[in-house]
Scaffold this motif. Structure first.
Motif, PDB file in Angstrom:
ATOM      1  N   ASP A  49      45.800  37.214  32.630  1.00  0.00           N
ATOM      2  CA  ASP A  49      45.736  35.749  32.695  1.00  0.00           C
ATOM      3  C   ASP A  49      44.677  35.193  31.747  1.00  0.00           C
ATOM      4  OD1 ASP A  49      43.452  36.653  33.936  1.00  0.00           O
ATOM      5  OD2 ASP A  49      43.557  35.237  35.618  1.00  0.00           O
ATOM      6  N   GLY A  50      44.262  36.019  30.786  1.00  0.00           N
ATOM      7  CA  GLY A  50      43.203  35.628  29.860  1.00  0.00           C
ATOM      8  C   GLY A  50      41.834  36.124  30.273  1.00  0.00           C
ATOM      9  N   GLY A  51      41.713  36.634  31.510  1.00  0.00           N
ATOM     10  CA  GLY A  51      40.448  37.167  31.980  1.00  0.00           C
ATOM     11  C   GLY A  51      40.231  38.601  31.530  1.00  0.00           C
ATOM     12  N   THR A  52      38.971  38.961  31.282  1.00  0.00           N
ATOM     13  CA  THR A  52      38.615  40.311  30.845  1.00  0.00           C
ATOM     14  C   THR A  52      37.352  40.769  31.566  1.00  0.00           C
ATOM     15  OG1 THR A  52      37.314  39.470  28.977  1.00  0.00           O
ATOM     16  CG2 THR A  52      39.639  39.994  28.556  1.00  0.00           C
ATOM     17  N   ALA A  53      37.096  42.073  31.521  1.00  0.00           N
ATOM     18  CA  ALA A  53      35.886  42.639  32.106  1.00  0.00           C
ATOM     19  C   ALA A  53      35.666  44.026  31.514  1.00  0.00           C
ATOM     20  CB  ALA A  53      35.980  42.706  33.628  1.00  0.00           C
ATOM     21  N   ASN A  54      34.460  44.552  31.696  1.00  0.00           N
ATOM     22  CA  ASN A  54      34.114  45.876  31.199  1.00  0.00           C
ATOM     23  C   ASN A  54      33.552  46.725  32.332  1.00  0.00           C
ATOM     24  OD1 ASN A  54      34.725  45.329  28.398  1.00  0.00           O
ATOM     25  ND2 ASN A  54      32.837  44.145  28.313  1.00  0.00           N
ATOM     26  N   GLY A  55      33.865  48.027  32.290  1.00  0.00           N
ATOM     27  CA  GLY A  55      33.348  48.946  33.287  1.00  0.00           C
ATOM     28  C   GLY A  55      34.469  49.665  34.005  1.00  0.00           C
ATOM     29  N   ALA A  56      34.095  50.702  34.769  1.00  0.00           N
ATOM     30  CA  ALA A  56      35.091  51.471  35.512  1.00  0.00           C
ATOM     31  C   ALA A  56      35.505  50.761  36.796  1.00  0.00           C
ATOM     32  CB  ALA A  56      34.537  52.857  35.835  1.00  0.00           C
ATOM     33  N   ASN A  57      34.610  49.931  37.350  1.00  0.00           N
ATOM     34  CA  ASN A  57      34.896  49.197  38.579  1.00  0.00           C
ATOM     35  C   ASN A  57      34.621  47.718  38.335  1.00  0.00           C
ATOM     36  OD1 ASN A  57      35.269  51.575  40.541  1.00  0.00           O
ATOM     37  ND2 ASN A  57      33.286  52.017  39.597  1.00  0.00           N
ATOM     38  N   VAL A  58      35.655  46.895  38.502  1.00  0.00           N
ATOM     39  CA  VAL A  58      35.539  45.477  38.172  1.00  0.00           C
ATOM     40  C   VAL A  58      36.208  44.647  39.269  1.00  0.00           C
ATOM     41  CG1 VAL A  58      35.471  45.883  35.683  1.00  0.00           C
ATOM     42  CG2 VAL A  58      37.676  45.549  36.818  1.00  0.00           C
ATOM     43  N   SER A  59      36.016  43.342  39.219  1.00  0.00           N
ATOM     44  CA  SER A  59      36.660  42.441  40.173  1.00  0.00           C
ATOM     45  C   SER A  59      37.132  41.194  39.446  1.00  0.00           C
ATOM     46  CB  SER A  59      35.698  42.063  41.298  1.00  0.00           C
ATOM     47  OG  SER A  59      34.531  41.449  40.780  1.00  0.00           O
ATOM     48  N   HIS A  60      38.126  40.531  40.054  1.00  0.00           N
ATOM     49  CA  HIS A  60      38.709  39.349  39.414  1.00  0.00           C
ATOM     50  C   HIS A  60      39.456  38.531  40.458  1.00  0.00           C
ATOM     51  CE1 HIS A  60      40.263  36.894  36.155  1.00  0.00           C
ATOM     52  NE2 HIS A  60      41.497  37.056  36.603  1.00  0.00           N
ATOM     53  N   ALA A  61      39.388  37.194  40.322  1.00  0.00           N
ATOM     54  CA  ALA A  61      40.136  36.279  41.181  1.00  0.00           C
ATOM     55  C   ALA A  61      41.079  35.468  40.298  1.00  0.00           C
ATOM     56  CB  ALA A  61      39.193  35.365  41.950  1.00  0.00           C
ATOM     57  N   TYR A  62      42.315  35.304  40.755  1.00  0.00           N
ATOM     58  CA  TYR A  62      43.323  34.595  39.977  1.00  0.00           C
ATOM     59  C   TYR A  62      43.417  33.140  40.405  1.00  0.00           C
ATOM     60  CZ  TYR A  62      45.013  39.028  38.115  1.00  0.00           C
ATOM     61  OH  TYR A  62      45.102  40.238  37.465  1.00  0.00           O
ATOM     62  N   ASN A  63      43.715  32.277  39.446  1.00  0.00           N
ATOM     63  CA  ASN A  63      43.937  30.863  39.719  1.00  0.00           C
ATOM     64  C   ASN A  63      45.308  30.662  40.357  1.00  0.00           C
ATOM     65  OD1 ASN A  63      41.480  29.973  38.625  1.00  0.00           O
ATOM     66  ND2 ASN A  63      42.333  29.996  36.554  1.00  0.00           N
ATOM     67  N   PRO A  64      45.506  29.528  41.040  1.00  0.00           N
ATOM     68  CA  PRO A  64      46.814  29.269  41.654  1.00  0.00           C
ATOM     69  C   PRO A  64      47.911  29.176  40.596  1.00  0.00           C
ATOM     70  CG  PRO A  64      45.136  27.757  42.483  1.00  0.00           C
ATOM     71  CD  PRO A  64      44.529  28.464  41.325  1.00  0.00           C
TER      72      PRO A  64
END
Length: 227
Positions: A138-153
């Protein structure tokens, strides 16, 4: 005496020609080359003071050319021997250093079905000397082996799917492997509305109810209040 200078000039030119012709043939393959496993690279035999017509490469199986293309999965040292055209078995070597690809990463998550706004966790097994970069679709990114993310409606409500992927890249010389897509379904989070425009939540015999929002997950508490 009038012919001394021209004679001397011709003599010096002849010496220079002889010196130039006496320079030995040489060949170079350049400096160490680094590639990722499975990639290709070009080897070029640069010859000086000669015009050879035979290029013998070792390991073999390569064409008789001054330029060859090799594709490797392991580090290999190549040697070329050139002959002919003033070159007599002149050799040069170069090492092609091959960096192995990371193991193809896999993805696990708390759930593959979620409501918008809910924080999800994603993980992939760690690998020594490897970094991980995530794309949540959804355009979101992160780095690392363990990550978290919340999606927009989802726009317009309902549900939407996103493909999550993670790329493993070796530290130092960048060689990468990417995961298979991991599909997430995101649903519009229900939004409950309590409305009593007539009695304003007052009981018919008196008293009423108290409504309080207790946390960020939109959980509500309704408490009867009798008068």
């Amino acid at each position: 005496m009038q012919h001394t200078k021209p004679t001397l000039l011709v003599f010096l030119l002849m010496i220079g020609f002889v010196v130039a012709r006496s320079q030995p043939c040489s060949v170079s393959l350049g400096n160490t080359i680094t590639i990722c496993a499975g990639q290709s690279t070009t080897l070029v035999a640069n010859v000086s003071n000669g015009n050879p017509n035979n290029f013998n490469w070792n390991p073999g199986g390569l064409p008789n050319n001054d330029t060859v293309l090799v594709s490797l999965n392991n580090t290999t040292t190549y040697t070329v021997t050139v002959t002919g055209g003033g070159c007599n078995n002149v050799t040069a070597s170069v090492t092609v250093n091959v960096v192995q690809l990371p193991t193809v990463p896999t993805i696990t998550s708390t759930n593959n079905n979620t409501c918008s706004g809910t924080l999800m966790t994603f993980s992939t097994p760690p690998q020594a000397g490897v970094s991980f970069s995530w794309n949540f679709g959804d355009g979101g990114t992160a780095n690392g082996a363990n990550v978290s993310h919340a999606y927009n409606p989802p726009a317009g409500g309902g549900s939407i799917t996103h493909n999550v992927s993670v790329t493993a890249t070796t530290n130092g010389f960048p060689c990468s492997s990417s995961s298979q897509p991991y599909t997430i379904t995101v649903r519009q989070k229900p939004h409950a509305v309590l409305n009593d425009p007539i009695n304003n939540f007052r009981f018919c015999g008196g008293g009423g109810i108290a409504i309080s929002n207790v946390d960020s997950q939109d959980r509500w508490v309704i408490v009867a209040n009798n008068e």
